[in-house]
Scaffold this active site. Structure first.
Site, mmCIF file in Angstrom:
data_model
loop_
_atom_site.group_PDB
_atom_site.id
_atom_site.type_symbol
_atom_site.label_atom_id
_atom_site.label_comp_id
_atom_site.label_asym_id
_atom_site.label_seq_id
_atom_site.Cartn_x
_atom_site.Cartn_y
_atom_site.Cartn_z
ATOM 1 N N HIS A 48 0.829 -1.204 0.000
ATOM 2 C CA HIS A 48 0.000 0.000 0.000
ATOM 3 C C HIS A 48 0.866 1.257 0.000
ATOM 4 O O HIS A 48 1.570 1.535 0.972
ATOM 5 C CB HIS A 48 -0.896 -0.033 1.244
ATOM 6 C CG HIS A 48 -1.850 1.094 1.359
ATOM 7 N ND1 HIS A 48 -1.823 1.985 2.415
ATOM 8 C CD2 HIS A 48 -2.873 1.474 0.571
ATOM 9 C CE1 HIS A 48 -2.803 2.858 2.275
ATOM 10 N NE2 HIS A 48 -3.447 2.579 1.163
ATOM 11 N N ARG A 49 0.851 1.968 -1.121
ATOM 12 C CA ARG A 49 1.717 3.149 -1.323
ATOM 13 C C ARG A 49 3.193 2.766 -1.207
ATOM 14 O O ARG A 49 4.024 3.551 -0.756
ATOM 15 C CB ARG A 49 1.380 4.272 -0.340
ATOM 16 C CG ARG A 49 -0.094 4.652 -0.302
ATOM 17 C CD ARG A 49 -0.404 5.712 0.727
ATOM 18 N NE ARG A 49 -1.832 5.751 1.026
ATOM 19 C CZ ARG A 49 -2.394 6.475 1.983
ATOM 20 N NH1 ARG A 49 -1.642 7.268 2.730
ATOM 21 N NH2 ARG A 49 -3.694 6.435 2.200
ATOM 22 N N LYS B 290 -7.295 9.569 -8.110
ATOM 23 C CA LYS B 290 -7.783 10.388 -7.003
ATOM 24 C C LYS B 290 -8.676 11.519 -7.531
ATOM 25 O O LYS B 290 -8.367 12.696 -7.420
ATOM 26 C CB LYS B 290 -6.603 10.950 -6.210
ATOM 27 C CG LYS B 290 -5.696 9.889 -5.616
ATOM 28 C CD LYS B 290 -6.414 9.032 -4.590
ATOM 29 C CE LYS B 290 -6.686 9.806 -3.323
ATOM 30 N NZ LYS B 290 -7.274 8.935 -2.266
ATOM 31 N N HIS C 198 -0.711 10.706 -2.443
ATOM 32 C CA HIS C 198 -2.052 10.373 -1.971
ATOM 33 C C HIS C 198 -2.956 11.597 -1.824
ATOM 34 O O HIS C 198 -4.083 11.605 -2.302
ATOM 35 C CB HIS C 198 -1.990 9.638 -0.631
ATOM 36 C CG HIS C 198 -3.339 9.298 -0.083
ATOM 37 N ND1 HIS C 198 -4.033 10.140 0.767
ATOM 38 C CD2 HIS C 198 -4.140 8.220 -0.283
ATOM 39 C CE1 HIS C 198 -5.198 9.598 1.071
ATOM 40 N NE2 HIS C 198 -5.290 8.433 0.444
ATOM 41 N N GLU D 149 0.243 -0.712 -4.678
ATOM 42 C CA GLU D 149 -0.854 0.244 -4.873
ATOM 43 C C GLU D 149 -0.270 1.636 -4.817
ATOM 44 O O GLU D 149 0.651 1.911 -4.027
ATOM 45 C CB GLU D 149 -1.907 0.056 -3.776
ATOM 46 C CG GLU D 149 -3.153 0.931 -3.910
ATOM 47 C CD GLU D 149 -3.054 2.247 -3.172
ATOM 48 O OE1 GLU D 149 -3.982 3.079 -3.310
ATOM 49 O OE2 GLU D 149 -2.049 2.484 -2.449
ATOM 50 N N ASP E 151 0.511 -1.886 4.527
ATOM 51 C CA ASP E 151 1.661 -0.989 4.634
ATOM 52 C C ASP E 151 2.945 -1.758 4.913
ATOM 53 O O ASP E 151 4.036 -1.255 4.685
ATOM 54 C CB ASP E 151 1.443 0.026 5.768
ATOM 55 C CG ASP E 151 0.233 0.919 5.550
ATOM 56 O OD1 ASP E 151 -0.099 1.200 4.387
ATOM 57 O OD2 ASP E 151 -0.385 1.339 6.556
ATOM 58 N N ASP F 122 -1.284 6.117 -5.827
ATOM 59 C CA ASP F 122 -2.328 7.116 -6.084
ATOM 60 C C ASP F 122 -1.808 8.149 -7.077
ATOM 61 O O ASP F 122 -0.640 8.554 -7.003
ATOM 62 C CB ASP F 122 -2.699 7.841 -4.786
ATOM 63 C CG ASP F 122 -2.963 6.879 -3.639
ATOM 64 O OD1 ASP F 122 -4.086 6.378 -3.546
ATOM 65 O OD2 ASP F 122 -2.033 6.638 -2.833
ATOM 66 N N GLU G 75 -4.711 4.043 -8.288
ATOM 67 C CA GLU G 75 -5.946 4.678 -7.826
ATOM 68 C C GLU G 75 -6.039 6.092 -8.395
ATOM 69 O O GLU G 75 -5.147 6.913 -8.178
ATOM 70 C CB GLU G 75 -6.022 4.732 -6.305
ATOM 71 C CG GLU G 75 -7.327 5.373 -5.828
ATOM 72 C CD GLU G 75 -7.464 5.496 -4.325
ATOM 73 O OE1 GLU G 75 -8.312 6.301 -3.893
ATOM 74 O OE2 GLU G 75 -6.744 4.799 -3.598
#
Length: 240
Positions: free
Chosen positions: A6-7, A110, A48, A33, A228, A35, A108
């Site tokens: 995640h990120r 945004k 993000h 992942e 994370d 953003d 993703e």
């Protein structure tokens, strides 16, 4: 059950930076992942928040700053001093890092706060440029953005992000249409998700950092989680 960083490996590195993604690229996990937002000069950047205030030493909205302006700030020192010098990456920078790996990339959009007109076409073009069309998942809380992606590139996997619980996820996502459902950890235990799993709909859950939660989700038949700390979950899920 697949694991997505995640990120990037954001538990130990500044989120959405090359340092975090490089660490993820060395792990035997399914993917990452990230953003994306659009700069004032039409560049896709990986961050993000709508502003750079939280994760840099600068201030302002991404949409109001050019790529050159955004790259004049530091995106690592807020996390730890030894990450000083990390710059905001473009989507192309991150995709380039993973071209030679087998990892999937969850992008993703945004667009749930600012519309970023044309972002869908920009992302599709960048993905095609790196010949990674079959390895990406495009997700968003803005399901109108997903409809645009489906219309422009129906061959790319899409995933509808949800912050709330729906009575019937599968019927709703079919109207977009989206290929997968991404939900929060508490939502994963609802009856509507069990029903979606019975329909063989891919379900991915965010953000899972506790090994016991991960084990419970694995038992439910959840297809993937965003975490994370992917190494911690890898270790926990492979314990005898």
């Amino acid at each position: 059950m697949d694991l997505f960083a995640h990120r990037g490996v954001s538990a130990h590195y500044p989120e959405n930076t090359i340092a975090a993604f490089y660490a993820a690229s060395k792990l035997p996990i399914a993917g990452i992942e990230l953003d994306v937002h659009v700069t004032a000069d039409g560049e896709l950047v990986v961050i993000h928040d709508e502003t750079i205030d939280r994760t840099s030493n600068g201030t302002g909205y991404v949409k109001d700053l050019t790529l050159q302006q955004l790259r004049s700030y530091d995106y690592g020192s807020w996390c730890a001093a030894h990450f000083t010098g990390e710059r905001i990456p473009t989507l192309g920078d991150v995709l380039e890092l993973f071209v030679a790996t087998q990892h999937r990339i969850n992008i993703e959009l945004k667009t749930d706060i600012f519309p970023y007109e044309g972002i869908e076409a920009l992302v599709i073009k960048e993905v095609a440029k790196h010949q990674m069309t079959e390895r990406v998942i495009i997700s968003s809380f803005n399901h109108e953005s997903l409809q645009t992606v489906v219309q422009m590139a129906p061959y790319i996997e899409t995933a509808a992000l949800f912050a709330e619980v729906l009575v019937d996820f599968t019927t709703y996502t079919a109207t977009i249409p989206a290929n997968a459902i991404h939900v929060s950890l508490p939502t994963a235990f609802k009856k509507s998700i069990a029903f979606a799993l019975e329909k063989n709909t891919p379900i991915r859950v965010y953000t899972v950092n506790d090994v016991e939660h991960a084990k419970q989700l694995q038992q439910l038949g959840i297809h993937a989680v965003f975490t994370d700390d992917p190494q911690a979950l890898l270790d926990g899920l492979t314990e005898e």
